[in-house]
Write a protein that holds these residues in place. Structure first.
Motif, PDB file in Angstrom:
ATOM      1  N   LEU A   1       9.694  -0.275   2.759  1.00  0.00           N
ATOM      2  CA  LEU A   1       8.881   0.531   2.055  1.00  0.00           C
ATOM      3  C   LEU A   1       7.987  -0.217   0.964  1.00  0.00           C
ATOM      4  N   GLY A   2       8.615  -1.091   0.076  1.00  0.00           N
ATOM      5  CA  GLY A   2       7.837  -1.836  -0.802  1.00  0.00           C
ATOM      6  C   GLY A   2       7.249  -2.686  -0.082  1.00  0.00           C
ATOM      7  N   SER A   3       7.610  -3.398   1.108  1.00  0.00           N
ATOM      8  CA  SER A   3       6.569  -4.373   1.764  1.00  0.00           C
ATOM      9  C   SER A   3       5.189  -3.784   2.322  1.00  0.00           C
ATOM     10  N   ALA A   4       5.361  -2.350   2.607  1.00  0.00           N
ATOM     11  CA  ALA A   4       4.186  -1.686   2.915  1.00  0.00           C
ATOM     12  C   ALA A   4       3.318  -1.594   1.802  1.00  0.00           C
ATOM     13  N   PHE A   5       3.863  -1.074   0.601  1.00  0.00           N
ATOM     14  CA  PHE A   5       2.963  -1.166  -0.524  1.00  0.00           C
ATOM     15  C   PHE A   5       2.291  -2.395  -0.857  1.00  0.00           C
ATOM     16  N   ILE A   6       3.127  -3.251  -0.811  1.00  0.00           N
ATOM     17  CA  ILE A   6       2.804  -4.820  -1.247  1.00  0.00           C
ATOM     18  C   ILE A   6       1.424  -5.131  -0.371  1.00  0.00           C
ATOM     19  N   ASN A   7       1.551  -4.992   0.969  1.00  0.00           N
ATOM     20  CA  ASN A   7       0.703  -4.960   1.841  1.00  0.00           C
ATOM     21  C   ASN A   7      -0.571  -4.291   1.808  1.00  0.00           C
ATOM     22  N   LEU A   8      -0.443  -2.960   1.629  1.00  0.00           N
ATOM     23  CA  LEU A   8      -1.459  -2.066   1.186  1.00  0.00           C
ATOM     24  C   LEU A   8      -2.460  -2.780  -0.013  1.00  0.00           C
ATOM     25  N   ALA A   9      -1.497  -3.119  -1.205  1.00  0.00           N
ATOM     26  CA  ALA A   9      -2.149  -3.501  -2.208  1.00  0.00           C
ATOM     27  C   ALA A   9      -3.097  -4.781  -2.261  1.00  0.00           C
TER      28      ALA A   9
ATOM     29  N   CYS B   1       6.313 -10.756   0.400  1.00  0.00           N
ATOM     30  CA  CYS B   1       7.269  -9.734   0.913  1.00  0.00           C
ATOM     31  C   CYS B   1       8.616 -10.294   1.162  1.00  0.00           C
TER      32      CYS B   1
ATOM     33  N   TYR C   1      10.165 -10.745  -2.094  1.00  0.00           N
ATOM     34  CA  TYR C   1      10.471  -9.284  -2.496  1.00  0.00           C
ATOM     35  C   TYR C   1      11.952  -8.897  -1.693  1.00  0.00           C
TER      36      TYR C   1
END
Length: 90
Positions: A55-63, A79, A82
């Motif tokens: 979940l955090g990696s998805a947000f990192i990539n979107l940001a 990621c 992280y």
């Protein structure tokens, strides 16, 4: 599956997620884990930490896509750092 317009990066992404799920299922069956409490103050297992990492990696990539002009592979490095932090301290 030609209708989905699979690209090599997309196939690698979904193959990696599938492999992680299989690996973590085997780990859970072979070596059951007792939940541990980390810096979040909640009990988490390997599967919980994997979910938090994904979940955090998805947000990192979107940001990364929205806020920087840098190449996307650098986001993967972020990621991985992280993920290492989540599995170590969460």
């Amino acid at each position: 599956m030609a209708w989905m317009a699979w690209t090599v990066p997309t196939a690698i992404f979904f193959s990696t997620i599938a492999a992680l799920l299989v690996i973590f299922t085997v780990l859970a069956a072979r070596w059951p884990e007792t939940p541990r409490s980390g810096i979040l103050g909640i009990e988490t297992t390997r599967g919980d930490r994997l979910f938090i990492t994904l979940l955090g990696s998805a947000f990192i990539n979107l940001a990364w896509l929205g806020l920087t002009e840098a190449a996307q592979p650098w986001a993967m490095l972020v990621c991985l750092v992280y993920a290492a932090a989540v599995f170590r301290w969460v």
